[in-house]
Design an enzyme around this catalytic site. Structure first.
Site, PDB file in Angstrom:
ATOM      1  N   HIS A 162     130.891  47.079  -5.842  1.00  0.00           N
ATOM      2  CA  HIS A 162     132.300  47.500  -5.830  1.00  0.00           C
ATOM      3  C   HIS A 162     133.244  46.312  -5.683  1.00  0.00           C
ATOM      4  N   TYR A 215     139.794  55.104  -3.377  1.00  0.00           N
ATOM      5  CA  TYR A 215     138.916  56.123  -2.784  1.00  0.00           C
ATOM      6  C   TYR A 215     139.495  57.543  -2.792  1.00  0.00           C
ATOM      7  N   GLU A 231     133.163  47.129   2.586  1.00  0.00           N
ATOM      8  CA  GLU A 231     133.812  46.315   1.539  1.00  0.00           C
ATOM      9  C   GLU A 231     134.880  45.389   2.138  1.00  0.00           C
ATOM     10  N   ARG A 237     131.494  43.021 -16.910  1.00  0.00           N
ATOM     11  CA  ARG A 237     130.028  43.086 -16.780  1.00  0.00           C
ATOM     12  C   ARG A 237     129.607  42.023 -15.774  1.00  0.00           C
ATOM     13  N   GLN A 238     128.368  42.178 -15.261  1.00  0.00           N
ATOM     14  CA  GLN A 238     127.856  41.230 -14.277  1.00  0.00           C
ATOM     15  C   GLN A 238     126.934  40.223 -14.965  1.00  0.00           C
ATOM     16  N   TYR A 239     127.025  38.954 -14.549  1.00  0.00           N
ATOM     17  CA  TYR A 239     126.124  37.913 -15.051  1.00  0.00           C
ATOM     18  C   TYR A 239     125.679  37.024 -13.893  1.00  0.00           C
ATOM     19  N   SER A 240     124.357  36.751 -13.834  1.00  0.00           N
ATOM     20  CA  SER A 240     123.837  35.863 -12.793  1.00  0.00           C
ATOM     21  C   SER A 240     124.370  34.459 -13.057  1.00  0.00           C
TER      22      SER A 240
HETATM   23  C1  LIG Z   1     123.441  41.960 -11.199  1.00  0.00           C
HETATM   24  C2  LIG Z   1     123.368  41.796 -12.699  1.00  0.00           C
HETATM   25  C3  LIG Z   1     123.132  40.560 -13.255  1.00  0.00           C
HETATM   26  C4  LIG Z   1     123.061  40.412 -14.643  1.00  0.00           C
HETATM   27  N1  LIG Z   1     122.819  39.169 -15.166  1.00  0.00           N
HETATM   28  C5  LIG Z   1     122.758  39.008 -16.499  1.00  0.00           C
HETATM   29  C6  LIG Z   1     122.532  37.700 -17.062  1.00  0.00           C
HETATM   30  O1  LIG Z   1     122.398  36.688 -16.358  1.00  0.00           O
HETATM   31  N2  LIG Z   1     122.482  37.603 -18.419  1.00  0.00           N
HETATM   32  C7  LIG Z   1     122.617  38.692 -19.246  1.00  0.00           C
HETATM   33  O2  LIG Z   1     122.568  38.515 -20.468  1.00  0.00           O
HETATM   34  N3  LIG Z   1     122.847  39.922 -18.727  1.00  0.00           N
HETATM   35  C8  LIG Z   1     122.924  40.108 -17.396  1.00  0.00           C
HETATM   36  N4  LIG Z   1     123.168  41.366 -16.878  1.00  0.00           N
HETATM   37  C9  LIG Z   1     123.436  42.498 -17.812  1.00  0.00           C
HETATM   38  C10 LIG Z   1     124.940  42.489 -18.187  1.00  0.00           C
HETATM   39  O3  LIG Z   1     125.726  42.805 -17.055  1.00  0.00           O
HETATM   40  C11 LIG Z   1     125.305  43.526 -19.258  1.00  0.00           C
HETATM   41  O4  LIG Z   1     124.796  44.781 -18.885  1.00  0.00           O
HETATM   42  C12 LIG Z   1     124.751  43.134 -20.637  1.00  0.00           C
HETATM   43  O5  LIG Z   1     125.361  41.924 -21.063  1.00  0.00           O
HETATM   44  C13 LIG Z   1     125.056  44.248 -21.646  1.00  0.00           C
HETATM   45  O6  LIG Z   1     126.411  44.475 -21.675  1.00  0.00           O
HETATM   46  P1  LIG Z   1     127.134  44.841 -23.042  1.00  0.00           P
HETATM   47  O7  LIG Z   1     128.552  45.116 -22.745  1.00  0.00           O
HETATM   48  O8  LIG Z   1     126.811  43.830 -24.093  1.00  0.00           O
HETATM   49  O9  LIG Z   1     126.373  46.181 -23.453  1.00  0.00           O
HETATM   50  P2  LIG Z   1     126.939  47.669 -23.253  1.00  0.00           P
HETATM   51  O10 LIG Z   1     128.017  47.934 -24.225  1.00  0.00           O
HETATM   52  O11 LIG Z   1     127.176  47.887 -21.829  1.00  0.00           O
HETATM   53  O12 LIG Z   1     125.647  48.477 -23.722  1.00  0.00           O
HETATM   54  C14 LIG Z   1     124.408  48.400 -23.018  1.00  0.00           C
HETATM   55  C15 LIG Z   1     123.260  48.773 -23.954  1.00  0.00           C
HETATM   56  O13 LIG Z   1     123.450  50.095 -24.427  1.00  0.00           O
HETATM   57  C16 LIG Z   1     123.458  50.123 -25.863  1.00  0.00           C
HETATM   58  N5  LIG Z   1     124.510  51.098 -26.283  1.00  0.00           N
HETATM   59  C17 LIG Z   1     125.854  50.910 -26.259  1.00  0.00           C
HETATM   60  N6  LIG Z   1     126.506  52.018 -26.691  1.00  0.00           N
HETATM   61  C18 LIG Z   1     125.532  52.926 -26.958  1.00  0.00           C
HETATM   62  C19 LIG Z   1     125.547  54.275 -27.433  1.00  0.00           C
HETATM   63  N7  LIG Z   1     126.681  54.910 -27.724  1.00  0.00           N
HETATM   64  N8  LIG Z   1     124.337  54.886 -27.583  1.00  0.00           N
HETATM   65  C20 LIG Z   1     123.177  54.263 -27.311  1.00  0.00           C
HETATM   66  N9  LIG Z   1     123.097  52.982 -26.886  1.00  0.00           N
HETATM   67  C21 LIG Z   1     124.259  52.338 -26.701  1.00  0.00           C
HETATM   68  C22 LIG Z   1     123.793  48.703 -26.315  1.00  0.00           C
HETATM   69  O14 LIG Z   1     123.204  48.400 -27.570  1.00  0.00           O
HETATM   70  C23 LIG Z   1     123.171  47.873 -25.210  1.00  0.00           C
HETATM   71  O15 LIG Z   1     121.807  47.609 -25.477  1.00  0.00           O
HETATM   72  C24 LIG Z   1     123.219  41.543 -15.495  1.00  0.00           C
HETATM   73  C25 LIG Z   1     123.466  42.797 -14.922  1.00  0.00           C
HETATM   74  C26 LIG Z   1     123.535  42.926 -13.555  1.00  0.00           C
HETATM   75  C27 LIG Z   1     123.790  44.304 -12.953  1.00  0.00           C
HETATM   76  C1  HEM Z   2     132.180  57.218  -1.472  1.00  0.00           C
HETATM   77  C2  HEM Z   2     132.504  56.889  -2.673  1.00  0.00           C
HETATM   78  C3  HEM Z   2     131.631  56.153  -3.665  1.00  0.00           C
HETATM   79  C4  HEM Z   2     130.273  56.110  -3.800  1.00  0.00           C
HETATM   80  C5  HEM Z   2     129.221  56.802  -2.957  1.00  0.00           C
HETATM   81  C6  HEM Z   2     129.974  55.245  -4.925  1.00  0.00           C
HETATM   82  C7  HEM Z   2     128.701  54.951  -5.375  1.00  0.00           C
HETATM   83  C8  HEM Z   2     128.424  54.117  -6.424  1.00  0.00           C
HETATM   84  C9  HEM Z   2     127.098  53.770  -6.887  1.00  0.00           C
HETATM   85  C10 HEM Z   2     125.788  54.306  -6.310  1.00  0.00           C
HETATM   86  C11 HEM Z   2     127.220  52.906  -7.910  1.00  0.00           C
HETATM   87  C12 HEM Z   2     126.094  52.247  -8.727  1.00  0.00           C
HETATM   88  C13 HEM Z   2     125.826  50.874  -8.167  1.00  0.00           C
HETATM   89  C14 HEM Z   2     124.738  50.146  -8.943  1.00  0.00           C
HETATM   90  O1  HEM Z   2     123.620  50.649  -9.001  1.00  0.00           O
HETATM   91  O2  HEM Z   2     125.006  49.088  -9.455  1.00  0.00           O
HETATM   92  C15 HEM Z   2     128.629  52.695  -8.124  1.00  0.00           C
HETATM   93  C16 HEM Z   2     129.148  51.885  -9.095  1.00  0.00           C
HETATM   94  C17 HEM Z   2     130.483  51.849  -9.409  1.00  0.00           C
HETATM   95  N1  HEM Z   2     131.505  52.434  -8.707  1.00  0.00           N
HETATM   96 FE1  HEM Z   2     131.342  53.521  -7.041  1.00  0.00          FE
HETATM   97  N2  HEM Z   2     131.150  54.790  -5.449  1.00  0.00           N
HETATM   98  C18 HEM Z   2     132.173  55.321  -4.713  1.00  0.00           C
HETATM   99  C19 HEM Z   2     133.520  55.098  -4.904  1.00  0.00           C
HETATM  100  C20 HEM Z   2     134.043  54.412  -5.962  1.00  0.00           C
HETATM  101  C21 HEM Z   2     135.455  54.248  -6.209  1.00  0.00           C
HETATM  102  C22 HEM Z   2     136.563  54.760  -5.294  1.00  0.00           C
HETATM  103  C23 HEM Z   2     135.567  53.555  -7.381  1.00  0.00           C
HETATM  104  C24 HEM Z   2     136.837  53.152  -8.110  1.00  0.00           C
HETATM  105  C25 HEM Z   2     137.636  53.999  -8.683  1.00  0.00           C
HETATM  106  C26 HEM Z   2     134.230  53.258  -7.851  1.00  0.00           C
HETATM  107  C27 HEM Z   2     133.931  52.547  -8.987  1.00  0.00           C
HETATM  108  C28 HEM Z   2     132.662  52.159  -9.354  1.00  0.00           C
HETATM  109  C29 HEM Z   2     132.386  51.351 -10.547  1.00  0.00           C
HETATM  110  C30 HEM Z   2     133.413  50.832 -11.541  1.00  0.00           C
HETATM  111  C31 HEM Z   2     131.004  51.150 -10.571  1.00  0.00           C
HETATM  112  C32 HEM Z   2     130.171  50.361 -11.609  1.00  0.00           C
HETATM  113  C33 HEM Z   2     129.550  51.299 -12.607  1.00  0.00           C
HETATM  114  C34 HEM Z   2     130.380  51.464 -13.851  1.00  0.00           C
HETATM  115  O3  HEM Z   2     131.081  50.520 -14.220  1.00  0.00           O
HETATM  116  O4  HEM Z   2     130.355  52.522 -14.467  1.00  0.00           O
HETATM  117  N3  HEM Z   2     133.338  53.791  -6.966  1.00  0.00           N
HETATM  118  N4  HEM Z   2     129.343  53.425  -7.200  1.00  0.00           N
END
Ligand SMILES: Cc1cc2nc3c(=O)[nH]c(=O)nc-3n(C[C@H](O)[C@H](O)[C@H](O)COP(=O)(O)OP(=O)(O)OC[C@H]3O[C@@H](n4cnc5c(N)ncnc54)[C@H](O)[C@@H]3O)c2cc1C
Ligand code: HEM
Length: 268
Positions: free
Chosen positions: A84, A94, A136, A205-208
């Site tokens: 978050h 929230y 948070e 998106r998240q990237y390491s």
């Molecule tokens: C903690 C963490 C660390 C990460 N570190 C890295 C990293 O170091 N390097 C890295 O490359 N990535 C990393 N990732 C993954 C990264 O955050 C993204 O999820 C990744 O780049 C894909 O994002 P995107 O927007 O390109 O794909 P998105 O648009 O999010 O799509 C995800 C997948 O779903 C498919 N898709 C999209 N739309 C549809 C649809 N309508 N139907 C079916 N399939 C669909 C896409 O082809 C794709 O394969 C990390 C993720 C996390 C949570």
């Molecule tokens: C008590 C309330 C909430 C709970 C229990 C909750 C729980 C969660 C959980 C379990 C995830 C997935 C984490 C992961 O596996 O990476 C998540 C992701 C997320 N949450 Fe929450 N959340 C809460 C409130 C909120 C609020 C208030 C917001 C903002 C409007 C929010 C926005 C997001 C977003 C943006 C993500 C990332 C996933 C995505 O982008 O679709 N959450 N939350």
């Protein structure tokens, strides 16, 4: 929360789980129609695939299941808190989620949703929200106090873009203000946000962090995502590969995540 409200919660969790998909679908549709701005915060790729779409509502149900002893969920709540904070979720978000979740419970359960049931769920949600906001707030404070620290989105310039392989490209990201950055711990990630013109939305998106810890820049290494069965490109990874060039700006939140290497062990 009194005992009878606790009993109501425990009794209604299985019913809500049964309606899990309907509940979460309804919840997101409802919330986005009232607050389209939130589409900039949520992952619209996940919304399409349904992946992770249930995470938020299901976490609320999981909490409710452990209402008598929420302490067991603390490690998971800390993990969610890191995610978050990396997306700059703030206390003002929230009540929005709470209102739409409770309204969705009411609308999905229909007549079965008595006033007592809705009241008990509102209290349970607010308890969980308080817990999360507290966790948070602690993480935000830690980030501010670190050398080079910041919270929220900070603009960075792509100083170098290096193709590592057909699928992977690295980006060297320097803060536009020229100040220090937090020296990350190996294993931590940043969130990166860009504006997608086709969608008309910001997406993050998240990237390491793949560079050696330092106070000046971050390197990330991004794999081009592609779904071969449906011929669909991942949104952000492909946008970074194909459209972001040296000199362009992206927004980053500070490195975060507690799934990290311990420095001593990393040296052995
Ligand atoms: C903690 C963490 C660390 C990460 N570190 C890295 C990293 O170091 N390097 C890295 O490359 N990535 C990393 N990732 C993954 C990264 O955050 C993204 O999820 C990744 O780049 C894909 O994002 P995107 O927007 O390109 O794909 P998105 O648009 O999010 O799509 C995800 C997948 O779903 C498919 N898709 C999209 N739309 C549809 C649809 N309508 N139907 C079916 N399939 C669909 C896409 O082809 C794709 O394969 C990390 C993720 C996390 C949570
Ligand atoms: C008590 C309330 C909430 C709970 C229990 C909750 C729980 C969660 C959980 C379990 C995830 C997935 C984490 C992961 O596996 O990476 C998540 C992701 C997320 N949450 Fe929450 N959340 C809460 C409130 C909120 C609020 C208030 C917001 C903002 C409007 C929010 C926005 C997001 C977003 C943006 C993500 C990332 C996933 C995505 O982008 O679709 N959450 N939350």
């Amino acid at each position: 929360m009194n005992n009878s409200q606790r009993e109501i919660i425990t009794a209604t969790v299985p019913i809500l789980r049964e309606h899990g998909v309907a509940l979460t679908t309804h919840f997101y549709k409802r919330m986005f129609s009232h607050h389209p701005d939130l589409k900039n915060i949520f992952n619209m790729g996940n919304q399409k695939t349904g992946k992770q779409q249930q995470a938020l509502a299901m976490a609320v149900l999981a909490y409710a299941e452990h209402i008598a002893n929420p302490g067991v969920l603390l490690p998971e709540l800390h993990r969610i808190g890191h995610k978050h904070v990396s997306l700059e979720i703030r206390p003002e978000h929230y009540p929005i989620v709470g209102n739409h979740l409770i309204a969705s419970i009411k609308e999905v359960l229909g007549e079965a949703a008595s006033l007592e049931i809705l009241e008990a769920w509102e209290i349970a949600y607010n308890q969980l929200a308080d817990l999360m906001m507290g966790i948070e707030a602690g993480i935000y404070k830690d980030q501010t106090n670190k050398k080079g620290g910041w919270t929220g989105w900070r603009p960075f310039r792509v100083k170098e873009k290096v193709k590592e392989s057909d699928e992977i490209t690295s980006f060297y990201l320097y803060p536009c203000d020229g100040e220090n950055v937090i020296s990350h711990i190996p294993g931590q990630f940043i969130s990166l946000r860009v504006f997608l013109p086709d969608l008309g939305l910001n997406q993050a998106r998240q990237y390491s962090v793949s560079s050696v810890p330092n106070e000046h820049y971050y390197r990330i290494s991004v794999k081009k995502e592609f779904n071969p069965n449906l011929n669909i490109n991942g949104m952000i990874s492909n946008f970074l590969h194909d459209h972001i060039q040296t000199g362009d700006l992206v927004d980053l939140t500070a490195p975060i995540g507690n799934f990290t290497l311990e420095p001593k062990k990393a040296c052995r």
